[in-house]
Each structure stands twice: as C-alpha cells, then as structure tokens.
Design a protein around this motif. Sequence first.
Motif, short mmCIF file in Angstrom:
data_model
loop_
_atom_site.label_atom_id
_atom_site.label_comp_id
_atom_site.label_asym_id
_atom_site.label_seq_id
_atom_site.Cartn_x
_atom_site.Cartn_y
_atom_site.Cartn_z
N GLY A 145 13.28 2.24 2.54
CA GLY A 145 12.99 3.15 1.44
C GLY A 145 12.50 2.47 0.18
O GLY A 145 12.15 3.15 -0.79
N THR A 146 12.47 1.14 0.15
CA THR A 146 11.98 0.42 -1.02
C THR A 146 10.47 0.20 -0.92
O THR A 146 9.84 0.46 0.11
N TYR A 147 9.91 -0.32 -2.01
CA TYR A 147 8.47 -0.58 -2.09
C TYR A 147 8.24 -1.95 -2.72
O TYR A 147 9.05 -2.43 -3.53
N SER A 148 7.13 -2.58 -2.36
CA SER A 148 6.69 -3.79 -3.06
C SER A 148 5.29 -3.56 -3.58
O SER A 148 4.51 -2.79 -3.02
N GLN A 149 4.97 -4.26 -4.66
CA GLN A 149 3.70 -4.07 -5.34
C GLN A 149 3.12 -5.43 -5.74
O GLN A 149 3.86 -6.32 -6.18
N TYR A 150 1.80 -5.56 -5.59
CA TYR A 150 1.10 -6.81 -5.87
C TYR A 150 -0.05 -6.48 -6.82
O TYR A 150 -0.92 -5.67 -6.47
N VAL A 151 -0.10 -7.13 -7.98
CA VAL A 151 -0.95 -6.64 -9.06
C VAL A 151 -1.85 -7.73 -9.64
O VAL A 151 -1.54 -8.92 -9.55
N HIS A 152 -2.93 -7.30 -10.29
CA HIS A 152 -3.95 -8.13 -10.97
C HIS A 152 -4.92 -8.75 -9.98
O HIS A 152 -5.53 -9.79 -10.28
N LEU A 153 -5.08 -8.17 -8.80
CA LEU A 153 -5.97 -8.72 -7.78
C LEU A 153 -7.42 -8.69 -8.25
O LEU A 153 -7.81 -7.90 -9.12
N LYS A 154 -8.23 -9.56 -7.67
CA LYS A 154 -9.64 -9.63 -8.04
C LYS A 154 -10.38 -8.39 -7.58
O LYS A 154 -9.91 -7.65 -6.70
N LYS A 155 -11.55 -8.15 -8.17
CA LYS A 155 -12.38 -7.03 -7.74
C LYS A 155 -12.77 -7.22 -6.27
O LYS A 155 -13.12 -8.32 -5.84
N ASP A 156 -12.64 -6.15 -5.49
CA ASP A 156 -12.90 -6.19 -4.04
C ASP A 156 -12.01 -7.24 -3.37
O ASP A 156 -12.40 -7.83 -2.36
N GLY A 157 -10.82 -7.41 -3.90
CA GLY A 157 -9.92 -8.45 -3.40
C GLY A 157 -8.78 -7.94 -2.55
O GLY A 157 -7.77 -8.63 -2.38
N VAL A 158 -8.93 -6.75 -1.97
CA VAL A 158 -7.93 -6.20 -1.06
C VAL A 158 -8.49 -6.26 0.35
O VAL A 158 -9.59 -5.78 0.60
N ILE A 159 -7.73 -6.84 1.28
CA ILE A 159 -8.23 -6.98 2.65
C ILE A 159 -7.44 -6.14 3.65
O ILE A 159 -7.52 -6.35 4.86
N VAL A 160 -6.66 -5.19 3.13
CA VAL A 160 -5.99 -4.20 3.98
C VAL A 160 -6.40 -2.82 3.48
O VAL A 160 -6.97 -2.68 2.40
N SER A 161 -6.09 -1.81 4.26
CA SER A 161 -6.46 -0.44 3.90
C SER A 161 -5.24 0.45 3.87
O SER A 161 -4.22 0.16 4.54
N GLU A 162 -5.33 1.54 3.14
CA GLU A 162 -4.25 2.52 3.13
C GLU A 162 -4.04 3.02 4.56
O GLU A 162 -4.98 3.36 5.26
N GLY A 163 -2.79 3.02 4.99
CA GLY A 163 -2.45 3.41 6.35
C GLY A 163 -2.21 2.25 7.28
O GLY A 163 -1.68 2.43 8.38
N ASP A 164 -2.59 1.04 6.87
CA ASP A 164 -2.34 -0.14 7.69
C ASP A 164 -0.85 -0.50 7.66
O ASP A 164 -0.19 -0.37 6.63
N PHE A 165 -0.36 -0.98 8.79
CA PHE A 165 1.00 -1.56 8.83
C PHE A 165 0.84 -3.07 8.80
O PHE A 165 0.17 -3.64 9.66
N VAL A 166 1.44 -3.71 7.82
CA VAL A 166 1.29 -5.16 7.66
C VAL A 166 2.60 -5.86 8.00
O VAL A 166 3.69 -5.29 7.91
N LYS A 167 2.47 -7.12 8.40
CA LYS A 167 3.63 -7.94 8.77
C LYS A 167 3.97 -8.91 7.65
O LYS A 167 3.11 -9.31 6.86
N LYS A 168 5.21 -9.28 7.59
CA LYS A 168 5.69 -10.25 6.63
C LYS A 168 4.89 -11.54 6.74
O LYS A 168 4.72 -12.09 7.83
N GLY A 169 4.35 -12.02 5.62
CA GLY A 169 3.55 -13.24 5.61
C GLY A 169 2.07 -13.03 5.86
O GLY A 169 1.28 -13.97 5.73
N GLN A 170 1.65 -11.80 6.18
CA GLN A 170 0.25 -11.52 6.47
C GLN A 170 -0.58 -11.52 5.19
O GLN A 170 -0.19 -10.91 4.18
N PRO A 171 -1.75 -12.16 5.17
CA PRO A 171 -2.64 -12.07 4.01
C PRO A 171 -3.07 -10.63 3.77
O PRO A 171 -3.45 -9.92 4.71
N ILE A 172 -2.99 -10.19 2.52
CA ILE A 172 -3.34 -8.81 2.19
C ILE A 172 -4.37 -8.71 1.07
O ILE A 172 -4.95 -7.65 0.85
#
Length: 264
Positions: free
Chosen positions: A187-214
């Motif tokens: 039920g918790t959330y994590s947030q990662y902020v101040h990323l570069k423009k076009d600097g997200v390599i995952v999409s909404e709806g993706d399930f990511v694993k611990k340690g995975q580049p995002i």
Amino acid sequence: MFFRFLPFLFIIFSCQKEVKKPSYISFDIKNDSINVILKNPILGKTFLKIIDNTTKYEKILDFQKPDTLAVLKFHVSKTDTISIIKNHTFGLYYGPSNLTSYDTLYNYNLPFLKGKRYKVLQGQNTNFTHKGNFSKYAIDFKMDIGQTVCAIRDGLVIRVKENSDKGGKSEKYLNDANFILISHSDGTYSQYVHLKKDGVIVSEGDFVKKGQPIGYAGNTGMSTEPHLHFGVYKPTKTGFFSIPFILNSIPTSRYKKGKYANNY
C-alpha cells in the motif's frame, strides 16, 4: 533540492472557492435525474472523497482500478450542475483510504546501479526543504544529469512525467519536475524526482523489479543542482505522508549530508 510532489495536484480539486468542474467529474442528465459521473483514469488503488460543503458530510469510495460510475444522484427540481459543483468538494487520491499498516521492516534498495556510490546532498528532517508531512523523510543524492536511477522496490508504475526541460531555484519551477511514481504491494508508494527531459524508461502500467533501471537523473523542477530526490509514502485521507524506511540495510535517518552511499 526539493520537489513538492502532490498526486492531488493533478487530480484533486476543491470546489469551495470557485465554480469549476474537476476533469474527472461529468454529468449525465436523464429524465428527472442528474447523475454525477466519476471517470477515474488512475492505475492501482484510489479513493474518491466527496464533501458536502453545506452539511460537512463526507463520503469515501474506494477503487481497485480505473472505473467509470455514478457517485451522486439528484432530482432536477432540487438543484443544477453549477450548484452541485459549488456545494461539493471532490478529491481523487492515490492509494486505499483505510491503510492501517505497512511493512516497516522492508529493506529498500539504493536507487542506483550496483557498483556505484553517490553523496547525500540532503538527509531527512532538515530545515532546508525536507520538512513537513510530505517531504520530511525524503533523501537527495547528488547525481549528474543522465546517470541511471533504479527502482528501490518491486511495484506498479502509476504515473510518469518526462516532458519538462525547466528547472531552477525558484518556487515557480515546483511543478516542472519530471518524476516516476510507483505503488508497492503493502500500500505504500515511492517517488523519484527531478529526472531529465525524456528521461523515463518505463511506462505507466509497467511492473518493475527492485534494482531495475527506470530513468535518468536530471535537474528539472525546483532544484539547486542535478540530483535525485526520492522518498517513500503512505496514503492517508488527506494525502501522501512521508515515512522513514530502511535503505540498503541502514535506517534512512543515518543518511546524512556529505556521506556516501555505496551500492556494492
């Protein structure tokens, strides 16, 4: 080195000060009835809070996934759509409304690649910007633009923003930060902020694993220099609350300004 990320900034609206309809609310008028329709586009668990501004009665509806349904119904002889918006406050929040416990002993991963180490720019509960309910337990790592950011825990990508190239020390840049928001199984959330423009390599709806580049670090939003601002949050009936956590087997209270974190 601060980003006031409020999920509700995008999806919550108080109707007490001006007559304006939230984007996720619409009306369906049939025969003698006015139905208030919620169009909830948000992935994962959410809840809608409706407050009658006259009686102060509060109604909360929890959702497991995106949905569209009628949440209020009125007779056309009793009211109109403008009055409904004026007399009610609608708030659509991330998370369950009734979270009572979460995994306080979970060992979160450092938010960068194995073999790397980064300096703490700002620790928790500081007088600069890590204070208050939302940011008290956040941590900033000094990372250059383009350095890889990794997920600190398995989870579902709920929201991303990567279209901004604006940043600076002024508060006018608060809402210009690129970010990733991930929900976790407890039920918790994590947030990662101040990323570069076009600097997200995952999409909404993706399930990511611990340690995975995002994504990739940047300097967008209200920021004094390139870095990663991140934290863990619990949902409440008034919004996200920052919480302490264990990071790489170390309580986050021990991550002090100037010290290095090693991911070896």
